[in-house]
Design a protein around this motif. Sequence first.
Motif, PDB file in Angstrom:
ATOM      1  N   GLY A  65       0.801  -1.216   0.000  1.00  0.00           N
ATOM      2  CA  GLY A  65       0.000   0.000   0.000  1.00  0.00           C
ATOM      3  C   GLY A  65       0.832   1.263   0.000  1.00  0.00           C
ATOM      4  O   GLY A  65       0.359   2.326   0.421  1.00  0.00           O
ATOM      5  N   LEU A  66       2.070   1.160  -0.510  1.00  0.00           N
ATOM      6  CA  LEU A  66       2.994   2.291  -0.468  1.00  0.00           C
ATOM      7  C   LEU A  66       3.334   2.781  -1.868  1.00  0.00           C
ATOM      8  O   LEU A  66       3.420   2.000  -2.814  1.00  0.00           O
ATOM      9  N   THR A  67       3.565   4.094  -1.946  1.00  0.00           N
ATOM     10  CA  THR A  67       4.120   4.717  -3.149  1.00  0.00           C
ATOM     11  C   THR A  67       5.582   5.045  -2.880  1.00  0.00           C
ATOM     12  O   THR A  67       5.926   5.566  -1.814  1.00  0.00           O
ATOM     13  N   THR A  68       6.439   4.749  -3.840  1.00  0.00           N
ATOM     14  CA  THR A  68       7.871   5.012  -3.712  1.00  0.00           C
ATOM     15  C   THR A  68       8.175   6.446  -4.124  1.00  0.00           C
ATOM     16  O   THR A  68       7.525   7.011  -5.002  1.00  0.00           O
ATOM     17  N   GLY A  69       9.183   7.039  -3.520  1.00  0.00           N
ATOM     18  CA  GLY A  69       9.567   8.410  -3.841  1.00  0.00           C
ATOM     19  C   GLY A  69      10.069   8.544  -5.260  1.00  0.00           C
ATOM     20  O   GLY A  69      10.503   7.579  -5.890  1.00  0.00           O
ATOM     21  N   ARG A  70      10.027   9.773  -5.758  1.00  0.00           N
ATOM     22  CA  ARG A  70      10.507  10.082  -7.101  1.00  0.00           C
ATOM     23  C   ARG A  70      11.831  10.829  -7.041  1.00  0.00           C
ATOM     24  O   ARG A  70      12.822  10.413  -7.620  1.00  0.00           O
ATOM     25  N   LEU A  71      11.864  11.963  -6.332  1.00  0.00           N
ATOM     26  CA  LEU A  71      13.115  12.700  -6.192  1.00  0.00           C
ATOM     27  C   LEU A  71      14.151  11.867  -5.445  1.00  0.00           C
ATOM     28  O   LEU A  71      15.342  11.960  -5.725  1.00  0.00           O
ATOM     29  N   ASP A  72      13.704  11.065  -4.517  1.00  0.00           N
ATOM     30  CA  ASP A  72      14.594  10.173  -3.780  1.00  0.00           C
ATOM     31  C   ASP A  72      13.816   8.901  -3.503  1.00  0.00           C
ATOM     32  O   ASP A  72      12.919   8.870  -2.658  1.00  0.00           O
ATOM     33  N   THR A  73      14.154   7.834  -4.211  1.00  0.00           N
ATOM     34  CA  THR A  73      13.357   6.609  -4.156  1.00  0.00           C
ATOM     35  C   THR A  73      13.597   5.816  -2.882  1.00  0.00           C
ATOM     36  O   THR A  73      12.960   4.776  -2.678  1.00  0.00           O
ATOM     37  N   ARG A  74      14.468   6.296  -1.989  1.00  0.00           N
ATOM     38  CA  ARG A  74      14.596   5.663  -0.684  1.00  0.00           C
ATOM     39  C   ARG A  74      13.369   5.928   0.163  1.00  0.00           C
ATOM     40  O   ARG A  74      13.063   5.187   1.093  1.00  0.00           O
ATOM     41  N   TYR A  75      12.666   6.996  -0.121  1.00  0.00           N
ATOM     42  CA  TYR A  75      11.480   7.383   0.645  1.00  0.00           C
ATOM     43  C   TYR A  75      10.243   6.634   0.157  1.00  0.00           C
ATOM     44  O   TYR A  75      10.147   6.272  -1.021  1.00  0.00           O
ATOM     45  N   SER A  76       9.288   6.452   1.068  1.00  0.00           N
ATOM     46  CA  SER A  76       8.006   5.837   0.726  1.00  0.00           C
ATOM     47  C   SER A  76       6.905   6.538   1.498  1.00  0.00           C
ATOM     48  O   SER A  76       7.146   7.167   2.537  1.00  0.00           O
ATOM     49  N   GLY A  77       5.668   6.409   1.006  1.00  0.00           N
ATOM     50  CA  GLY A  77       4.519   6.956   1.697  1.00  0.00           C
ATOM     51  C   GLY A  77       3.257   6.232   1.275  1.00  0.00           C
ATOM     52  O   GLY A  77       3.242   5.542   0.242  1.00  0.00           O
ATOM     53  N   PRO A  78       2.193   6.365   2.041  1.00  0.00           N
ATOM     54  CA  PRO A  78       0.940   5.684   1.690  1.00  0.00           C
ATOM     55  C   PRO A  78       0.434   6.122   0.324  1.00  0.00           C
ATOM     56  O   PRO A  78       0.483   7.306  -0.022  1.00  0.00           O
ATOM     57  N   SER A  79      -0.033   5.177  -0.473  1.00  0.00           N
ATOM     58  CA  SER A  79      -0.593   5.510  -1.790  1.00  0.00           C
ATOM     59  C   SER A  79      -1.887   6.292  -1.611  1.00  0.00           C
ATOM     60  O   SER A  79      -2.718   5.954  -0.761  1.00  0.00           O
ATOM     61  N   LEU A  80      -2.062   7.338  -2.400  1.00  0.00           N
ATOM     62  CA  LEU A  80      -3.279   8.139  -2.302  1.00  0.00           C
ATOM     63  C   LEU A  80      -4.472   7.400  -2.875  1.00  0.00           C
ATOM     64  O   LEU A  80      -5.567   7.456  -2.332  1.00  0.00           O
ATOM     65  N   ASP A  81      -4.274   6.705  -3.984  1.00  0.00           N
ATOM     66  CA  ASP A  81      -5.343   5.949  -4.626  1.00  0.00           C
ATOM     67  C   ASP A  81      -4.815   4.560  -4.957  1.00  0.00           C
ATOM     68  O   ASP A  81      -4.020   4.403  -5.884  1.00  0.00           O
ATOM     69  N   PRO A  82      -5.241   3.546  -4.226  1.00  0.00           N
ATOM     70  CA  PRO A  82      -4.737   2.187  -4.476  1.00  0.00           C
ATOM     71  C   PRO A  82      -5.015   1.681  -5.889  1.00  0.00           C
ATOM     72  O   PRO A  82      -4.340   0.763  -6.359  1.00  0.00           O
TER      73      PRO A  82
END
Length: 538
Positions: free
Chosen positions: A373-390
């Motif tokens: 259920g996570l979205t991977t970062g773009r500017l820095d792909t080490r980061y992750s966050g909850p997906s806004l729309d699964p």
Amino acid sequence: MHKSAPLLAAFMAAALTTSVFAADDTAKAATPTIAADSTTDGSVTVGGQKIAYQAVAGTITVGATEDADAQLGPDGNPQPGTDAALAAASDKDSKDKPPVARMFYVAYFKKDVTKTEDRPITFLYNGGPGSSTVWLHMGSLGPKHVVTSSDQHLAGAPYKLVDNTDSLLDTSDLVFIDMPGTGFGRLVGKDKEKAFWGIDEDGHAFARFIARFITKYNRWNSPKYLFGESYGTTRSSVVSNILENEKSIDLNGVILLSQIFNFGADIDASRLNPGIDLPFETGLPTYAATAWYHHKLPNQPAALEPFLKEVEEYAFGEYAHALALGTDLSASEKQQVAEKLHEYTGLSVAYLLKADLRVSGGGFTKNLQDDEGLTTGRLDTRYSGPSLDPLSSESEYDPQSSAISSAYVALFNDYVRRDLKYGEGQTYLPEAQFDGHEWDFKHAGNPISVNVSADLATAMKTNPRLKVMVNGGYYDLATPFYAAYYEDKHLPIPQSLASNIEFDWYESGHMVYVKDDSLKQLHDRVSTFIRSTEGGNK
């Protein structure tokens, strides 16, 4: 890439900047007050050496053309007897007068220097297009540094600003420049946005700023360096050519961080440009690095860099050949490629086949950690966050930008007023207020796509002593590191000049300096680069 300028402008405003902030009425005033420069003193310890410095925060005004700029005095006001002076004295409303840009900057000068004119000076700026330089200023090589010690969303305020023990002030004076229409700078006059918001218009504005700056501070004979990040590297290519061949200002070096020259090879818009497979090939190593970092590979290699060498060879070998075959690629061959891509990216074979072996940047960041259920970062792909729309097919936001932007903006607004004594009662604009205005992506009459490689190549050919330093993060999916390597290996320069370019990679993202270890590496490598090129006979 995109064939439509409006579409390209919309894409770039979303893609290479972080966020947009609303301006108040003061920010939109036709004739904003020019605040006086503010000079303060400070010190920072770098490598055990205490460095005393003087900081100057202020604006320099530039004209929209060479003739208009020449009519402005050192204070930015029209010189007596010029057309600009007559226009200023007329009854015309300021919005009908010739356009000018008041560009905000903060300069740091090391004190107690025996020969100031011999000391290197580095001009730094972010990109966008549309971004101020708050990110480089607060995160990279200045005397202060925003603490971002992990790959997690920062806790809320109060954020932490510390002395930067990796400041470049041990090696060079520093000038952080905000793009026209950002920071405390403002655009004034008729058609002011059109006069400054475009590849060529912006490049000339920065070149005029640099010429005015070195005049104001008597730095014409100092070793000079450009340091651009993201679209700032696009700008550096253009500005280097203007300085070298229009203003007779030789540069000692151009330092590029998170480079993008050829927008037709951009991984973000790769699926909008069918038939051009280069973005998928240059993006594959970053996909592999990201999957390695998040432990999504079916067979996890022990070390990153040997693994990336293998992926790079595959990307421009078997993978490039398979993509080049297009619809002639057999079903069995396509299956084999999908299985190999699965080993390198962690994406499912079924998804890779469905994507026709061509995964866009947004598709990758949405799907890599989708099972969590996570979205991977773009500017820095080490980061992750909850997906806004699964159910979305591509990512809808950048977790890295969301994680750190508030800290950078809050701490700069506090620092500039509290320590630099500038900006009281003014609004600082981290991003340009486009408000329907479009960035002009036409460059040097090129009707096809944005590609500024020829500008840097021309600067290097007309100044064969010019050295170039390319820096990039393995986890940068906004401007993948291997895309920069490919661009620079294909500059239209003779092979004899190829050795003038060096490459430095980091286990970090677009803003390599958000990771402490990478910031120290950046400082050490840039310092070595400047020390090796600052002498006129070196």
